[in-house]
Design a protein around this motif. Structure first.
Motif, PDB file in Angstrom:
ATOM      1  N   ALA A  71      -0.092  21.600  23.589  1.00  8.94           N
ATOM      2  CA  ALA A  71       0.022  21.740  25.043  1.00  8.94           C
ATOM      3  C   ALA A  71       1.298  21.080  25.542  1.00  8.94           C
ATOM      4  O   ALA A  71       1.983  21.595  26.433  1.00  8.94           O
ATOM      5  CB  ALA A  71      -1.196  21.122  25.723  1.00  8.94           C
ATOM      6  N   LEU A  72       1.639  19.937  24.972  1.00 12.06           N
ATOM      7  CA  LEU A  72       2.843  19.228  25.385  1.00 12.06           C
ATOM      8  C   LEU A  72       4.090  20.033  25.014  1.00 12.06           C
ATOM      9  O   LEU A  72       5.055  20.107  25.793  1.00 12.06           O
ATOM     10  CB  LEU A  72       2.900  17.846  24.723  1.00 12.06           C
ATOM     11  N   THR A  73       4.068  20.638  23.834  1.00 10.62           N
ATOM     12  CA  THR A  73       5.211  21.439  23.397  1.00 10.62           C
ATOM     13  C   THR A  73       5.402  22.618  24.336  1.00 10.62           C
ATOM     14  O   THR A  73       6.531  22.904  24.766  1.00 10.62           O
ATOM     15  CB  THR A  73       4.996  21.944  21.962  1.00 10.62           C
ATOM     16  N   SER A  75       4.447  22.892  27.403  1.00  6.43           N
ATOM     17  CA  SER A  75       4.857  22.399  28.712  1.00  6.43           C
ATOM     18  C   SER A  75       6.342  22.040  28.710  1.00  6.43           C
ATOM     19  O   SER A  75       7.075  22.371  29.646  1.00  6.43           O
ATOM     20  CB  SER A  75       4.028  21.160  29.051  1.00  6.43           C
ATOM     21  N   ALA A  76       6.783  21.373  27.656  1.00  9.22           N
ATOM     22  CA  ALA A  76       8.185  20.970  27.576  1.00  9.22           C
ATOM     23  C   ALA A  76       9.085  22.201  27.504  1.00  9.22           C
ATOM     24  O   ALA A  76      10.156  22.231  28.119  1.00  9.22           O
ATOM     25  CB  ALA A  76       8.405  20.071  26.363  1.00  9.22           C
ATOM     26  N   VAL A  79       9.366  23.761  30.939  1.00  8.06           N
ATOM     27  CA  VAL A  79      10.260  22.989  31.800  1.00  8.06           C
ATOM     28  C   VAL A  79      11.711  23.271  31.435  1.00  8.06           C
ATOM     29  O   VAL A  79      12.565  23.449  32.311  1.00  8.06           O
ATOM     30  CB  VAL A  79       9.971  21.484  31.675  1.00  8.06           C
ATOM     31  N   ASN A 153       6.251  23.037  40.239  1.00  7.24           N
ATOM     32  CA  ASN A 153       5.592  22.226  39.248  1.00  7.24           C
ATOM     33  C   ASN A 153       5.482  23.036  37.975  1.00  7.24           C
ATOM     34  O   ASN A 153       4.670  23.948  37.867  1.00  7.24           O
ATOM     35  CB  ASN A 153       4.219  21.798  39.749  1.00  7.24           C
ATOM     36  N   TYR A 155       4.575  21.885  35.118  1.00  4.15           N
ATOM     37  CA  TYR A 155       3.575  21.329  34.231  1.00  4.15           C
ATOM     38  C   TYR A 155       2.214  21.879  34.611  1.00  4.15           C
ATOM     39  O   TYR A 155       1.432  21.251  35.272  1.00  4.15           O
ATOM     40  CB  TYR A 155       3.584  19.807  34.324  1.00  4.15           C
ATOM     41  N   LYS A 157      -1.536  23.083  34.081  1.00  2.00           N
ATOM     42  CA  LYS A 157      -2.615  22.613  33.239  1.00  2.00           C
ATOM     43  C   LYS A 157      -2.882  23.629  32.153  1.00  2.00           C
ATOM     44  O   LYS A 157      -3.006  24.805  32.411  1.00  2.00           O
ATOM     45  CB  LYS A 157      -3.860  22.403  34.092  1.00  2.00           C
ATOM     46  N   ARG A 158      -2.905  23.158  30.958  1.00  2.00           N
ATOM     47  CA  ARG A 158      -3.241  24.016  29.831  1.00  2.00           C
ATOM     48  C   ARG A 158      -4.683  23.742  29.454  1.00  2.00           C
ATOM     49  O   ARG A 158      -5.101  22.613  29.333  1.00  2.00           O
ATOM     50  CB  ARG A 158      -2.330  23.695  28.650  1.00  2.00           C
TER      51      ARG A 158
ATOM     52  N   VAL B  28      10.189  15.746  22.580  1.00  2.53           N
ATOM     53  CA  VAL B  28       8.831  16.169  22.232  1.00  2.53           C
ATOM     54  C   VAL B  28       8.356  15.482  20.951  1.00  2.53           C
ATOM     55  O   VAL B  28       7.186  15.119  20.813  1.00  2.53           O
ATOM     56  CB  VAL B  28       8.759  17.701  22.097  1.00  2.53           C
ATOM     57  N   HIS B  32       4.960  13.377  20.619  1.00  2.00           N
ATOM     58  CA  HIS B  32       3.935  13.673  19.611  1.00  2.00           C
ATOM     59  C   HIS B  32       3.570  12.413  18.841  1.00  2.00           C
ATOM     60  O   HIS B  32       2.396  12.173  18.519  1.00  2.00           O
ATOM     61  CB  HIS B  32       4.445  14.747  18.642  1.00  2.00           C
ATOM     62  N   GLN B  61      -5.726  15.063  27.767  1.00  2.88           N
ATOM     63  CA  GLN B  61      -4.613  16.018  27.820  1.00  2.88           C
ATOM     64  C   GLN B  61      -3.849  15.875  29.117  1.00  2.88           C
ATOM     65  O   GLN B  61      -2.609  15.877  29.120  1.00  2.88           O
ATOM     66  CB  GLN B  61      -5.137  17.442  27.667  1.00  2.88           C
ATOM     67  N   GLU B  62      -4.562  15.759  30.226  1.00  3.52           N
ATOM     68  CA  GLU B  62      -3.894  15.579  31.528  1.00  3.52           C
ATOM     69  C   GLU B  62      -3.014  14.345  31.532  1.00  3.52           C
ATOM     70  O   GLU B  62      -1.923  14.341  32.101  1.00  3.52           O
ATOM     71  CB  GLU B  62      -4.946  15.433  32.627  1.00  3.52           C
ATOM     72  N   LEU B  65       0.193  15.026  29.590  1.00  2.55           N
ATOM     73  CA  LEU B  65       1.068  15.919  30.353  1.00  2.55           C
ATOM     74  C   LEU B  65       1.724  15.146  31.490  1.00  2.55           C
ATOM     75  O   LEU B  65       2.900  15.365  31.811  1.00  2.55           O
ATOM     76  CB  LEU B  65       0.265  17.097  30.905  1.00  2.55           C
ATOM     77  N   LEU B  68       4.543  13.157  30.083  1.00  2.10           N
ATOM     78  CA  LEU B  68       5.719  14.003  29.883  1.00  2.10           C
ATOM     79  C   LEU B  68       6.428  14.271  31.216  1.00  2.10           C
ATOM     80  O   LEU B  68       7.647  14.196  31.324  1.00  2.10           O
ATOM     81  CB  LEU B  68       5.288  15.323  29.240  1.00  2.10           C
TER      82      LEU B  68
END
Lengths: 161, 200
Positions: A71-73, A75-76, A79, A153, A155, A157-158, B28, B32, B61-62, B65, B68
């Motif tokens: 999810a972070l990947t 999102s990044a 962006v 925004n 980011y 929510k995933r 990233v 991680h 997860q929130e 995020l 980030l």
């Protein structure tokens, strides 16, 4: 008097765990608890409670870390893409504005030259150039003023799979 | 007391400076790594604060995020954990309020508010399930009844070993209030512990 000693001992027992106590206070406390069963029990129970708090072991879904990282990947990347788009948009708006200004200037000079040769009144040719340049100038300014709102925004929510 | 967990990297940066730089650049790979390093502690904190297991994964997860998104706000002069827990706390509060599960505090003096709430016991609490020793099991029953503001300070002080100042920053309360909550939380757990001991 005795109650004051007990009260002090219990306070020091708690403080020893929370903020720490001085060597002198520790020494006093050790002597007191050797002779006082009640305070010794208080210290033991406090110790066992704190140890008990440290004996919780929660199970964590082994897939959670991977899902979060994905999810972070995403999102990044979103962006980064949005940043590139915004940069291109802004560059386009600035170029549009510059071309409008340069073009308007060139049009003004050319119109002045032509108007002098074909005897058009100054008011007419000036109004003409302004009306000719105004739309593109307005569009360029609107694009530039709207650039900050493009950020939004990114980011989103995933959903955790 | 807590020990500053700073290591010097080859470049001369401290660990927190390395984290701050990576967060600003939205590195990233670094994030991680942080997820792997802090995941369990984050999950544990959210369980302690919410007192439940459901929705914890969503909150985790929130939180990441948000890390980030707001990485450029992390101050490298401070440790990473307090900042991470502060973010998680805000999200957990929003979540509890949305679900109307919130009973954090009444806003009055911590010396006068009851630190626990009467709750009907239904399913085992996450603490009862997670208890690995007899003493932990004794503590778990009353622990679940404590208000979140008492549970979290006990975790942050005794498990995370944060200083009172760091805890105060996370919970946005004065150091004296943090101390009071810890002492009162211990008092409740002690009395329940003695009660279960005598009952055996």
């Amino acid at each position: 008097m005795q109650n004051d000693f007990h009260r002090r001992a219990r306070l020091l027992i708690d403080q020893a765990h929370v903020v720490g106590i001085s060597p002198e206070e520790e020494s006093w406390l050790n002597i007191h608890t050797i002779n006082c069963t009640e305070c010794r029990d208080y210290a033991e129970i406090t110790e066992r409670v704190i140890q008990g708090l440290g004996s919780f072991s929660f199970e964590v879904d082994p897939g959670l870390t991977e899902r979060v990282q994905k999810a972070l990947t995403r999102s990044a990347e979103a962006v980064a893409t949005s940043h590139v788009v915004r940069q291109k948009f802004f560059s386009g708006a600035v170029i549009s504005l510059l071309l409008t200004l340069v073009g308007s200037l060139a049009s003004w000079e050319a119109a002045a030259l032509v108007a002098a040769q074909i005897h058009i009144s100054p008011w007419t040719w000036k109004t003409g150039v302004v009306l000719w340049s105004l739309p593109s100038l307005c569009v360029a300014l609107v694009l530039i003023s709207g650039w900050p709102y493009l950020a939004g925004n990114s980011y989103e929510k995933r959903e955790v799979a | 007391m807590s020990v500053e967990a700073m290591t010097i990297t080859g470049s001369g940066d401290t660990e927190t400076q390395r984290i701050a730089r990576g967060l600003r650049l939205r590195d990233v790979a670094l994030i991680h790594q942080l997820v792997e390093q802090y995941q369990y502690r984050l999950v544990r904190y959210l369980i302690y604060f919410t007192g439940r297991r459901d929705h914890v994964e969503d909150l985790v997860q929130e939180t990441w995020l948000r890390v980030l998104e707001r990485g450029n706000r992390y101050d490298s002069r401070l440790r990473f954990e307090p900042w991470l827990f502060a973010i998680a706390r805000h999200l957990a509060i929003d979540h509890l309020r949305r679900n109307r599960d919130l009973s954090l505090d009444t806003g009055s003096s911590p010396d006068s508010d009851p630190p626990s709430e009467p709750t009907a016991k239904n399913d085992p609490s996450p603490f009862e399930i997670a208890a690995r020793t007899e003493d932990a099991l004794r503590v778990s029953g009353s622990f679940n009844l404590l208000l979140p503001i008492y549970r979290e300070v006990l975790l942050l002080r005794f498990q995370e070993e944060l200083s009172l100042q760091e805890i105060a920053k996370i919970v946005e309360a004065p150091v004296s209030t943090v101390s009071s909550r810890i002492y009162r939380g211990l008092e409740v757990l002690r009395s329940q512990f003695k009660g279960t001991t005598h009952a055996e």
